[in-house]
Motif scaffolding. Structure first.
Motif, PDB file in Angstrom:
ATOM      1  N   LEU A  53      52.843 152.085  90.242  1.00 18.81           N
ATOM      2  CA  LEU A  53      52.800 150.726  88.783  1.00 18.81           C
ATOM      3  C   LEU A  53      52.731 149.959  89.758  1.00 18.81           C
ATOM      4  O   LEU A  53      52.614 148.707  89.038  1.00 18.81           O
ATOM      5  N   TRP A  54      54.153 149.858  90.304  1.00 17.22           N
ATOM      6  CA  TRP A  54      54.551 148.394  91.384  1.00 17.22           C
ATOM      7  C   TRP A  54      53.574 147.983  92.458  1.00 17.22           C
ATOM      8  O   TRP A  54      53.322 146.899  92.795  1.00 17.22           O
ATOM      9  N   TRP A  55      52.448 149.135  92.574  1.00 20.32           N
ATOM     10  CA  TRP A  55      51.889 148.857  93.994  1.00 20.32           C
ATOM     11  C   TRP A  55      50.185 148.561  93.365  1.00 20.32           C
ATOM     12  O   TRP A  55      49.958 147.524  93.742  1.00 20.32           O
ATOM     13  N   LEU A  56      50.554 149.111  92.196  1.00 16.99           N
ATOM     14  CA  LEU A  56      49.365 148.185  90.930  1.00 16.99           C
ATOM     15  C   LEU A  56      49.446 146.998  91.104  1.00 16.99           C
ATOM     16  O   LEU A  56      48.340 146.497  91.218  1.00 16.99           O
ATOM     17  N   ALA A  57      50.108 147.219  90.219  1.00 17.01           N
ATOM     18  CA  ALA A  57      50.613 145.811  89.355  1.00 17.01           C
ATOM     19  C   ALA A  57      50.764 144.759  90.561  1.00 17.01           C
ATOM     20  O   ALA A  57      50.622 142.871  90.504  1.00 17.01           O
ATOM     21  N   SER A  58      51.257 144.496  92.395  1.00 16.65           N
ATOM     22  CA  SER A  58      50.729 144.011  92.986  1.00 16.65           C
ATOM     23  C   SER A  58      49.938 143.989  93.829  1.00 16.65           C
ATOM     24  O   SER A  58      49.310 142.674  94.584  1.00 16.65           O
ATOM     25  N   GLY A  66      46.270 138.954  83.719  1.00 12.37           N
ATOM     26  CA  GLY A  66      45.408 139.621  83.108  1.00 12.37           C
ATOM     27  C   GLY A  66      46.999 140.081  82.028  1.00 12.37           C
ATOM     28  O   GLY A  66      47.751 139.886  82.238  1.00 12.37           O
ATOM     29  N   LYS A  67      46.680 140.920  81.141  1.00 14.95           N
ATOM     30  CA  LYS A  67      47.569 141.729  80.121  1.00 14.95           C
ATOM     31  C   LYS A  67      48.822 142.604  81.104  1.00 14.95           C
ATOM     32  O   LYS A  67      50.554 142.849  80.859  1.00 14.95           O
ATOM     33  N   GLY A  68      48.294 143.418  82.610  1.00 10.98           N
ATOM     34  CA  GLY A  68      48.679 143.790  83.664  1.00 10.98           C
ATOM     35  C   GLY A  68      49.702 142.631  83.846  1.00 10.98           C
ATOM     36  O   GLY A  68      50.890 143.138  84.402  1.00 10.98           O
ATOM     37  N   GLN A  69      49.045 142.036  84.281  1.00 10.53           N
ATOM     38  CA  GLN A  69      49.768 141.864  85.710  1.00 10.53           C
ATOM     39  C   GLN A  69      51.015 139.984  84.544  1.00 10.53           C
ATOM     40  O   GLN A  69      52.010 140.504  84.925  1.00 10.53           O
ATOM     41  N   PHE A  70      50.486 140.367  83.631  1.00 10.56           N
ATOM     42  CA  PHE A  70      51.386 139.929  82.916  1.00 10.56           C
ATOM     43  C   PHE A  70      52.621 140.070  82.761  1.00 10.56           C
ATOM     44  O   PHE A  70      53.914 139.476  82.663  1.00 10.56           O
ATOM     45  N   ILE A  75      58.719 141.788  84.053  1.00 17.01           N
ATOM     46  CA  ILE A  75      59.962 142.632  84.118  1.00 17.01           C
ATOM     47  C   ILE A  75      60.501 142.374  85.099  1.00 17.01           C
ATOM     48  O   ILE A  75      61.575 141.922  85.915  1.00 17.01           O
ATOM     49  N   TYR A  76      59.522 141.388  86.297  1.00 15.65           N
ATOM     50  CA  TYR A  76      59.983 140.965  87.362  1.00 15.65           C
ATOM     51  C   TYR A  76      60.692 140.170  87.678  1.00 15.65           C
ATOM     52  O   TYR A  76      61.762 139.966  88.465  1.00 15.65           O
ATOM     53  N   GLU A  77      60.205 139.642  86.594  1.00 19.34           N
ATOM     54  CA  GLU A  77      61.284 137.512  86.097  1.00 19.34           C
ATOM     55  C   GLU A  77      62.639 138.259  85.199  1.00 19.34           C
ATOM     56  O   GLU A  77      63.572 137.432  86.074  1.00 19.34           O
ATOM     57  N   PHE A  78      62.417 138.957  84.711  1.00 17.49           N
ATOM     58  CA  PHE A  78      63.548 139.319  84.347  1.00 17.49           C
ATOM     59  C   PHE A  78      64.855 139.883  84.717  1.00 17.49           C
ATOM     60  O   PHE A  78      66.195 139.545  85.010  1.00 17.49           O
ATOM     61  N   VAL A  79      64.364 140.386  86.386  1.00 17.32           N
ATOM     62  CA  VAL A  79      65.344 141.347  86.326  1.00 17.32           C
ATOM     63  C   VAL A  79      65.736 139.747  87.942  1.00 17.32           C
ATOM     64  O   VAL A  79      66.972 140.114  88.237  1.00 17.32           O
ATOM     65  N   ARG A  80      64.757 139.809  88.303  1.00 16.56           N
ATOM     66  CA  ARG A  80      65.350 138.328  89.379  1.00 16.56           C
ATOM     67  C   ARG A  80      66.013 137.746  88.456  1.00 16.56           C
ATOM     68  O   ARG A  80      66.630 136.936  89.199  1.00 16.56           O
TER      69      ARG A  80
END
Length: 266
Positions: A53-58, A66-70, A75-80
Motif C-alpha cells: 500500500l505504501w509502495w502504491l501510494a508513493s 486523488g482520493k488514495g493519495q490524499f 496518514i503520513y502527515e499525521f504520523v510525521r
C-alpha cells in the motif's frame, strides 16, 4: 448470565467464549508447525499489505492528489507532524520510517478483528504484542547506545541528575527496571489487553445473541438475542476506534521512549 446458561430442549447449552477461543494451531496440521497459525499468517499478510500500500501510494504522486493519495498523505502527515516531529523534534527524520511503518502495521492488524475474512485482531495474541514491544525496545535502546555509547547511555539512564549518592543503591535498580524491563512489558500488555478484551466482548454478544435468537419457544429470549446481535455491531464499530487508538498510543509511546533515550538532558 443465568438466562444464557439454561439448557436447550435438545440437551445442549450455551458455552460462553473464553481464553480457549484465542488458542490457535497450525493451519495445516501435520505439515506446518503449530506456530504457523492464523495470527502468524495475519501478521505476514499485514506486513505485505503495509509494504504494497505504501509502495502504491508513493508511485505517480500528483500535485492535485486523488482520493488514495490524499488518504496516504493524511496518514503520513499525521504520523510525521502529530507524533515524530512533535516528540523527537530535529531527530525525527531518522525514526519517521519506523514510526510510520509501525503505526500502519498496528492499524491493519488491529482492524483485522473487524474485517470479515479474518475477524481476529492479531495482537490479541500476546506473543505478537511482546514481539513488537521487543522490537521497539531494541530501537530506543539502540538509539541511546549509538548516540552516547553503551557506558554513556547506561550512566544517563540509570543515574538521574541531582540524585544524592546515598540514594543510588535504590535509584539505580529502579531506573534499570523502568528502562529495560517495565517499558516493553507494559507496552505489550496495554496493546494485548485492549485488543483481547474488546474481541472477547464482541464474541460474547455474538455467540450469546445467536444462542438466544434460536432458543425454542421463547419470544423474550429471541428478542433479547436480536438486541444482543444489534448491540454487537455497535461494539464492532467501537472496536474500529479502539484499534486505531491503540495503534496511535503504541506509536506515541515508542517515539517518547526513543526521545528519552537520545535526549541530551534527563
Amino acid at each position: 448470565m443465568t438466562i444464557a446458561l439454561l439448557p436447550l430442549e435438545s440437551g445442549g447449552g450455551y458455552t460462553p467464549p473464553g481464553v480457549e477461543d484465542f488458542h490457535w494451531y497450525s493451519v495445516w496440521p501435520g505439515v506446518l508447525p503449530d506456530w504457523m497459525n492464523k495470527p502468524f499468517f495475519q501478521a505476514v499478510i499485514g506486513a505485505l499489505l503495509v509494504i504494497v500500500l505504501w509502495w502504491l501510494a508513493s508511485r505517480r504522486l500528483q500535485v492535485k492528489p486523488g482520493k488514495g493519495q490524499f488518504l496516504a498523505e493524511y496518514i503520513y502527515e499525521f504520523v510525521r507532524n502529530g507524533v515524530a516531529r512533535d516528540i523527537l523534534h530535529e531527530d525525527y527524520r531518522k525514526f519517521l520510517p519506523y514510526l510510520l511503518g509501525l503505526f500502519s502495521f498496528l492499524l491493519v492488524n488491529n482492524w483485522f478483528g473487524e474485517f470479515f475474512l479474518f475477524m481476529y485482531p492479531t495482537f490479541s495474541n500476546v506473543g505478537y504484542a511482546y514481539g513488537l514491544a521487543f522490537l521497539t525496545w531494541l530501537i530506543y535502546v539502540g538509539a541511546g547506545f549509538q548516540k552516547f555509547g553503551v557506558g554513556g547511555f547506561l550512566r544517563r539512564s540509570l543515574i538521574p541528575d541531582g540524585v544524592p549518592g546515598y540514594l543510588l543503591p535504590i535509584v539505580i535498580p529502579l531506573e534499570f527496571l523502568a528502562t529495560f524491563i517495565t517499558r516493553p512489558i507494559t507496552l505489550a500488555l496495554r496493546l494485548f489487553a485492549n485488543l483481547f478484551a474488546g474481541h472477547l466482548v464482541v464474541m460474547v454478544f455474538v455467540v450469546g445473541g445467536g444462542y438466544l435468537l434460536t432458543y425454542a419457544d421463547s419470544t423474550f429470549y429471541n428478542v433479547a438475542g436480536a438486541v444482543s446481535l444489534a448491540f454487537s455491531l455497535i461494539i464492532l464499530l467501537l472496536e474500529l476506534f479502539i484499534g486505531a487508538l491503540q495503534a496511535y498510543i503504541f506509536t506515541v509511546l515508542t517515539a517518547q521512549y526513543v526521545s528519552s533515550s537520545i535526549a541530551e538532558a534527563h
